[in-house]
Enzyme design. Structure first.
Site, PDB file in Angstrom:
ATOM      1  N   VAL A 323       0.832  -1.200   0.000  1.00 49.10           N
ATOM      2  CA  VAL A 323       0.000   0.000   0.000  1.00 49.10           C
ATOM      3  C   VAL A 323       0.876   1.263   0.000  1.00 49.10           C
ATOM      4  CG1 VAL A 323      -1.721   1.268   1.326  1.00 49.10           C
ATOM      5  CG2 VAL A 323      -1.937  -1.190   1.056  1.00 49.10           C
ATOM      6  N   ALA A 324       2.023   1.164   0.687  1.00 48.92           N
ATOM      7  CA  ALA A 324       2.914   2.326   0.744  1.00 48.92           C
ATOM      8  C   ALA A 324       3.411   2.697  -0.640  1.00 48.92           C
ATOM      9  CB  ALA A 324       4.099   2.018   1.650  1.00 48.92           C
ATOM     10  N   ASP A 370       0.117  32.983 -39.705  1.00 46.23           N
ATOM     11  CA  ASP A 370      -0.236  33.822 -40.847  1.00 46.23           C
ATOM     12  C   ASP A 370      -0.282  35.265 -40.356  1.00 46.23           C
ATOM     13  OD1 ASP A 370      -2.492  33.674 -39.375  1.00 46.23           O
ATOM     14  OD2 ASP A 370      -3.767  32.841 -40.928  1.00 46.23           O
ATOM     15  N   ASP A 675      -6.465  25.213 -45.601  1.00 44.98           N
ATOM     16  CA  ASP A 675      -5.468  25.087 -44.545  1.00 44.98           C
ATOM     17  C   ASP A 675      -5.637  23.790 -43.761  1.00 44.98           C
ATOM     18  OD1 ASP A 675      -4.145  27.460 -45.014  1.00 44.98           O
ATOM     19  OD2 ASP A 675      -5.551  28.623 -43.817  1.00 44.98           O
ATOM     20  N   ASN A 737       6.307   8.272  -0.981  1.00 47.42           N
ATOM     21  CA  ASN A 737       6.260   6.793  -1.018  1.00 47.42           C
ATOM     22  C   ASN A 737       7.558   6.225  -0.471  1.00 47.42           C
ATOM     23  OD1 ASN A 737       3.762   6.785  -2.086  1.00 47.42           O
ATOM     24  ND2 ASN A 737       4.321   5.977  -4.089  1.00 47.42           N
ATOM     25  N   GLU A 740       7.567   6.473   3.172  1.00 42.72           N
ATOM     26  CA  GLU A 740       6.707   5.459   3.821  1.00 42.72           C
ATOM     27  C   GLU A 740       7.393   4.098   3.849  1.00 42.72           C
ATOM     28  OE1 GLU A 740       2.337   7.320   2.557  1.00 42.72           O
ATOM     29  OE2 GLU A 740       3.218   5.700   1.397  1.00 42.72           O
ATOM     30  N   ASP A 770      -2.573  13.683   1.680  1.00 38.76           N
ATOM     31  CA  ASP A 770      -1.696  13.916   0.531  1.00 38.76           C
ATOM     32  C   ASP A 770      -2.389  14.372  -0.748  1.00 38.76           C
ATOM     33  OD1 ASP A 770       0.874  13.714   1.255  1.00 38.76           O
ATOM     34  OD2 ASP A 770       1.328  12.062  -0.109  1.00 38.76           O
TER      35      ASP A 770
HETATM   36  P1  ATP Z   1      -2.404  35.748 -44.432  1.00 40.76           P
HETATM   37  O1  ATP Z   1      -2.221  34.428 -45.062  1.00 40.76           O
HETATM   38  O2  ATP Z   1      -1.244  36.188 -43.672  1.00 40.76           O
HETATM   39  O3  ATP Z   1      -3.667  35.905 -43.676  1.00 40.76           O
HETATM   40  P2  ATP Z   1      -3.471  37.036 -46.658  1.00 40.76           P
HETATM   41  O4  ATP Z   1      -4.776  37.285 -46.032  1.00 40.76           O
HETATM   42  O5  ATP Z   1      -2.927  38.128 -47.505  1.00 40.76           O
HETATM   43  O6  ATP Z   1      -2.382  36.773 -45.635  1.00 40.76           O
HETATM   44  P3  ATP Z   1      -4.715  35.191 -48.415  1.00 40.76           P
HETATM   45  O7  ATP Z   1      -6.018  35.360 -47.768  1.00 40.76           O
HETATM   46  O8  ATP Z   1      -4.286  33.866 -48.903  1.00 40.76           O
HETATM   47  O9  ATP Z   1      -3.554  35.700 -47.497  1.00 40.76           O
HETATM   48  O10 ATP Z   1      -4.669  36.211 -49.628  1.00 40.76           O
HETATM   49  C1  ATP Z   1      -3.634  36.191 -50.554  1.00 40.76           C
HETATM   50  C2  ATP Z   1      -3.745  37.423 -51.457  1.00 40.76           C
HETATM   51  O11 ATP Z   1      -4.938  37.339 -52.203  1.00 40.76           O
HETATM   52  C3  ATP Z   1      -3.822  38.719 -50.686  1.00 40.76           C
HETATM   53  O12 ATP Z   1      -2.582  39.260 -50.439  1.00 40.76           O
HETATM   54  C4  ATP Z   1      -4.636  39.608 -51.615  1.00 40.76           C
HETATM   55  O13 ATP Z   1      -3.802  40.215 -52.535  1.00 40.76           O
HETATM   56  C5  ATP Z   1      -5.535  38.625 -52.334  1.00 40.76           C
HETATM   57  N1  ATP Z   1      -6.873  38.606 -51.732  1.00 40.76           N
HETATM   58  C6  ATP Z   1      -7.192  38.416 -50.458  1.00 40.76           C
HETATM   59  N2  ATP Z   1      -8.520  38.445 -50.279  1.00 40.76           N
HETATM   60  C7  ATP Z   1      -9.056  38.653 -51.490  1.00 40.76           C
HETATM   61  C8  ATP Z   1     -10.388  38.785 -52.002  1.00 40.76           C
HETATM   62  N3  ATP Z   1     -11.464  38.699 -51.201  1.00 40.76           N
HETATM   63  N4  ATP Z   1     -10.555  38.993 -53.303  1.00 40.76           N
HETATM   64  C9  ATP Z   1      -9.508  39.053 -54.106  1.00 40.76           C
HETATM   65  N5  ATP Z   1      -8.245  38.950 -53.711  1.00 40.76           N
HETATM   66  C10 ATP Z   1      -7.998  38.751 -52.420  1.00 40.76           C
END
Ligand code: ATP
Length: 953
Positions: A323-324, A370, A675, A737, A740, A770
């Site tokens: 037990v200890a 990002d 992503d 322990n 003990e 404890d």
């Molecule tokens: P992070 O990845 O750091 O968030 P980010 O937002 O710039 O950066 P993305 O969202 O992949 O990365 O966008 C990449 C590029 O696409 C941007 O730098 C911009 O030039 C263009 N972009 C972003 N949003 C739009 C949109 N709604 N319409 C058109 N082009 C866009």
């Protein structure tokens, strides 16, 4: 709930069928008349779908939605049935320690029954052991229950929303509010919240894996199909599945339990709960310790029998040894400590979905982050525009369309084209808040800038309706729409300037369309670099008249006319700079991966302190593509600051894998649907609670409620402290322990016929005095130097040589004190060893001293183990009030065992004098001093680098 059409769509019941929960949709009189079977939903044309479900292309009205909600209830799945409380409680008794103790109790009871005359002490012992088992089960049960509640509460904090059209307005609502007939908007990364019939699709594809097990993306269309069931049909999407790419609109036909997902929804709590590597490691260690305890106990039993001891007394002795050695309080303490970590992280806006992440966070060596939203506020304001060779300044901040644009008349074409190519919506202030953007903030900023020039964005969008689109894609970094204008159909393109520029052959310059020669091209690039160099996010805009509907994005986005550049400011989050400094101090490398321009990335990186030196390594997506695996490894091996720009989610995935191959523990942030692979692959996938997609949240281990990088740092600090706390209470538990066991073995070797500490006393220590201090140690806040040390080595095991050394040291010092007081008392009585009986007052006093010596020294031990290297006096000896209270409780319990007559009978103890307590306290202080001296010695040596740290013994 289901509608008639919905039911038949499943090839199932007809009109009037009630779903089990009574939610049968009768779509506002729009369903076919009685007697006629309703056509399956997949066979209807888009306009018929609206009619069948009483909806419209503008969505339901708010009143109608409310009425339907009354009828059908919330769009939720029924709660899974839980295992019965009793079954869950009884399951606690199947734990290894419980089984060992139950067996011990049964044997003790047997010994009592077979003995002649019977010894009541053994009966008490049998019950005491059983009491321990029950107590442990209660603690385990309560812990499990509260951990489950915590998980549920945390889960409820993760947003589950969907975009719905009601009264023609695009709203973001909790998914639970969806009703049949609702028109929902679908975009890449969305989780589908109900069963819906698609009525509009632009490159739409979904992943139906949760329903069909088939994980590849399948295309969805708006046209009717002739399939028998909705599930087989290409024009339906289902609850629980996700949108992989494209966009579209769909009408809800089934919600809650009536969905396909609801039908196959099974008891989820039957799935075995996964143990984390840490829990597995502790379980293995506990099993080994239990086996060792049983083996040593058996050895002692045999030894005692051989030396002529009666069977029962030999058994009781062996039981004491066993037990200890068994750390009864360990499993409960471990789960409490992890649960506390999870709760603390939630308070710091980081929701940990799996316990695994708590440990992994503590050993993180690289954070791949990002930029937009995580390091910056994602509150975009257009500040500069370049068009036709001229600069235009934009004043005003935030989303309120209040400000001036210089020479605004020259920007109409540029801003109108950009506006037509947006999905976001600007929402005027409601009661207390200001102007808001619904949708992408980049697009919101464009709408605001356009409104500042006097453009009526909503009216313009209505006047030039969208007839086709290629949604934004982080790989293409472009978005395009086809709009029907008075001058014919026009393709409007916006995106990363280089990408737009690469697809342009002409440019609107000085009011006319000109050939885009090298000189003008250079002018655009220079303007882009100027804005990016100031940390602005830049978007290029281009247009092209289109005759027939283009087939693919590649075909459409070519031969464009460049209109200009829009630069927007996205200020860094104020809290990030300090968090970055903390990461640097903690030896954690930060790698920035962004889709943005290298100059924008560098400017922001400098502002938050990720880049401090003159020349960081900057590599772009195409640059990464040109590296083979060995070259990429070389790049990552290079010390210094690294920015990866213009990268796509695929690059992110590759970088994460390469870092892991180098032995790094990688935390990765991500928000988009693409992503998900990188998040899954990472040691800790971190997704965004506010702006991330559902798919990213699904794939991640941790969700940041505020999207901020600072929350990652806070979580890493807590993760480190959880691990350290576990080590603290392991050192605390194992050292006692030893304290003990040593007197028992010492007495046996010295030829003393009785035990210096009985099994009941050991149980009283292990579970009485404890457990609470161990729990309080598990709840210690992070030590001040938590982020001043390099990350833990991946090879380092919890049960490291350092830990073993620590508890051997503490246990030895404690043992010396315990043995001293016991033998001092025995010798002071002047009675020869062999004349001692268990009822002898001197013996009773001696074993009381043994127990009290352990309890008192454990109090000081708990204080000593609070820090690894720092002096505990620096931390404040009394700065963990819970620990002090827990220690006082243990000493109070010991005093009761010493003075209360009933307890004296049960434990065979005697009253201690003030001098006894003073001596015991003196030993406690010595223990603290010895440990402080050890820490001082350790502090003199530099902190070892992670590689030099010891691996598992
Ligand atoms: P992070 O990845 O750091 O968030 P980010 O937002 O710039 O950066 P993305 O969202 O992949 O990365 O966008 C990449 C590029 O696409 C941007 O730098 C911009 O030039 C263009 N972009 C972003 N949003 C739009 C949109 N709604 N319409 C058109 N082009 C866009």
């Amino acid at each position: 709930m289901t509608t008639d059409a919905g039911r038949t769509a499943h090839g199932g019941a007809r009109r009037g069928d009630e779903a089990p929960n009574g939610r049968t949709a009768q779509a506002t009189g729009a369903v076919p008349s009685a007697g006629e079977p309703a056509p399956p939903v997949q066979r209807l044309r888009a306009d018929e779908v609206f009619t069948a479900f009483g909806g419209s292309p503008h969505g339901l009205s708010a009143g109608e939605a409310r009425a339907r909600q009354e009828t059908y209830g919330p769009n939720e799945l029924p709660r899974p049935r839980r295992k019965g409380v009793w079954r869950r409680f009884l399951a606690q008794f199947t734990d290894l320690f419980a089984l060992v103790l139950i067996a011990a109790s049964a044997l003790t009871f047997l010994a009592y029954a077979l003995q002649d005359p019977r010894d009541v002490g053994n009966l008490q012992l049998a019950f005491a052991i059983l009491g321990v088992v029950v107590l442990n089960a209660v603690i385990g049960f309560v812990q499990e229950y509260s951990a489950e509640r915590t998980a549920q509460t945390l889960q409820a904090m993760v947003p589950h929303t969907c975009r719905v059209l009601r009264d023609g307005e695009r709203l973001e609502l909790p998914s639970g509010d969806l009703v049949p007939g609702d028109l929902v908007a679908l975009e890449a990364g969305d989780a589908v919240s109900a069963d819906c019939r698609v009525v509009e699709a632009h490159g739409l594809s979904v992943n139906n894996a949760p329903l069909t097990g088939e994980s590849s993306a399948v295309a969805r269309v708006a046209e009717p199909t002739a399939t028998d069931t909705a599930l087989e049909s290409r024009n339906c999407v289902f609850m629980g599945t996700t949108v992989v790419s494209g966009s579209g609109k769909a009408v809800v036909y089934a919600t809650g339990a009536a969905t396909e997902f609801g039908r196959i929804f099974r008891l989820t709590d039957e799935a075995p709960r996964q143990k984390t590597p840490l829990q597995r490691e502790v379980a293995v260690m506990a099993r080994r310790v239990a086996a060792l305890a049983v083996a040593i106990g058996a050895g002692m039993f045999a030894l005692r029998l051989q030396t002529g001891q009666p069977l029962v007394s030999a058994f009781v002795f062996a039981l004491g040894v066993m037990v200890a050695l068994v750390p009864e309080g360990l499993p409960a303490t471990l789960s409490v400590s992890l649960a506390i970590g999870v709760r603390r992280m939630a308070r710091r806006r980081a929701l940990v979905k799996k316990l695994l992440a708590v440990e992994a966070l503590g050993s993180t060596t690289v954070v791949c982050t990002d930029k937009t939203g995580t390091l910056t506020q994602a509150e975009m304001t257009v500040t500069r525009i370049w068009s036709g060779g001229g600069w235009h300044e934009v004043s005003g901040v935030g989303y309120a369309p209040v400000g001036e644009v210089s020479d605004a008349q020259d920007l109409r074409d540029l801003l109108l084209s950009a506006v037509l190519c947006t999905d976001a919506r600007l929402v005027p202030p409601a009661a207390a808040d200001g102007w808001r953007v619904l949708g992408d903030t980049t697009e919101g900023a464009i709408l605001v800038a356009a409104a500042k020039t006097g453009l009526h964005t909503a009216a313009e969008k209505e006047a030039s309706p969208r007839v086709g689109e290629f949604p934004f894609d982080p790989v293409r970094k472009l978005m395009s729409t086809v709009n029907r204008t008075a001058d014919g159909d026009v393709l409007c393109v916006k995106g990363a300037p280089q990408e737009v520029l690469a697809r342009c052959t002409r440019i609107r310059f000085d009011g006319t369309d000109q050939e885009l020669g090298p000189r003008l091209r250079d002018a655009v690039v220079a303007a882009d670099d100027t804005m990016a160099g100031r940390g602005l996010r830049v978007l290029g805009v281009a247009v092209r008249p289109v005759g027939e509907r283009p087939g693919t994005a590649e075909q459409a986005e070519s031969d464009l006319t460049f209109l200009g550049l829009i630069g927007m400011l996205d200020p860094p989050r104020p809290e990030v700079a300090e968090a970055v400094r903390a990461c640097h101090r903690a030896g954690i490398r930060i790698v920035m991966l962004t889709g943005d321009h290298p100059l924008t990335a560098e400017a922001i990186a400098r502002r938050v302190g990720i880049v401090t030196g003159p020349s960081p390594t900057v590599v772009t997506g195409p640059g990464l593509d040109s590296l083979d695996d060995a070259a990429l490894d070389g790049l990552l091996a290079r010390p210094g600051q690294l920015l990866l720009c213009r990268v796509s989610p695929e690059h992110k995935m590759r970088v994460v894998a390469a870092l892991q191959a180098r032995g790094e523990v990688v935390a990765v942030t991500g928000d988009g649907a693409n992503d998900a692979p990188a998040l899954k692959h990472a040691d800790i996938g971190v997704s965004m609670g506010a702006t991330g997609t559902d798919v990213a949240r699904e794939a991640s281990e941790m969700v940041l409620l505020d999207d901020s990088f600072a929350s990652i740092t806070a979580a890493v600090e807590l993760g480190r402290s959880v691990y350290r706390n576990i080590r603290k209470f392991l050192a605390y538990l194992f050292s006692h322990n030893i304290a003990e066991l040593t007197p028992i073995l010492a007495a046996a070797f010295a030829g003393f016929p009785l035990v210096p500490l009985t099994a009941v006393q050991i149980l009283a220590i292990d579970l009485g005095s404890d457990v609470l201090p161990a729990l309080a140690l598990g709840a210690e806040p992070p030590e001040p130097d938590t982020m001043d040390r390099p990350p833990r080595s991946r090879r380092e095991r919890l049960f490291s040589a350092e830990l073993v050394r620590r508890f051997l040291f503490l246990g030895t010092v404690q043992s010396i004190g315990v043995c001293t007081v016991f033998f001092w008392q025995i010798h002071a009585s002047g009675i020869p060893y062999d004349d001692f009986t268990s009822s002898d007052p001197a013996y009773r006093k001696a074993i009381t001293l043994t127990q009290a010596a352990i309890v008192v020294s454990q109090f000081f031990n708990a204080l000593a183990v609070r820090t690894d290297r720092q002096s505990v006096f620096g931390l404040g000896l009394f700065s963990n009030p819970r620990l002090i209270a827990a220690g006082c409780f243990g000493i109070g319990l010991m005093a009761a065992i010493s003075y209360v007559p009933v307890l004296q009978d049960v434990f065979n103890t005697a009253a201690l004098s003030a001098v006894d307590w003073a001596v015991l306290t003196g030993f406690g202080v010595l223990l603290l001093a010895a440990e402080e001296a050890r820490k001082w010695w350790v502090r003199r040596a530099p902190v070892p680098a992670p590689e030099e740290k010891e691996a598992a013994p």
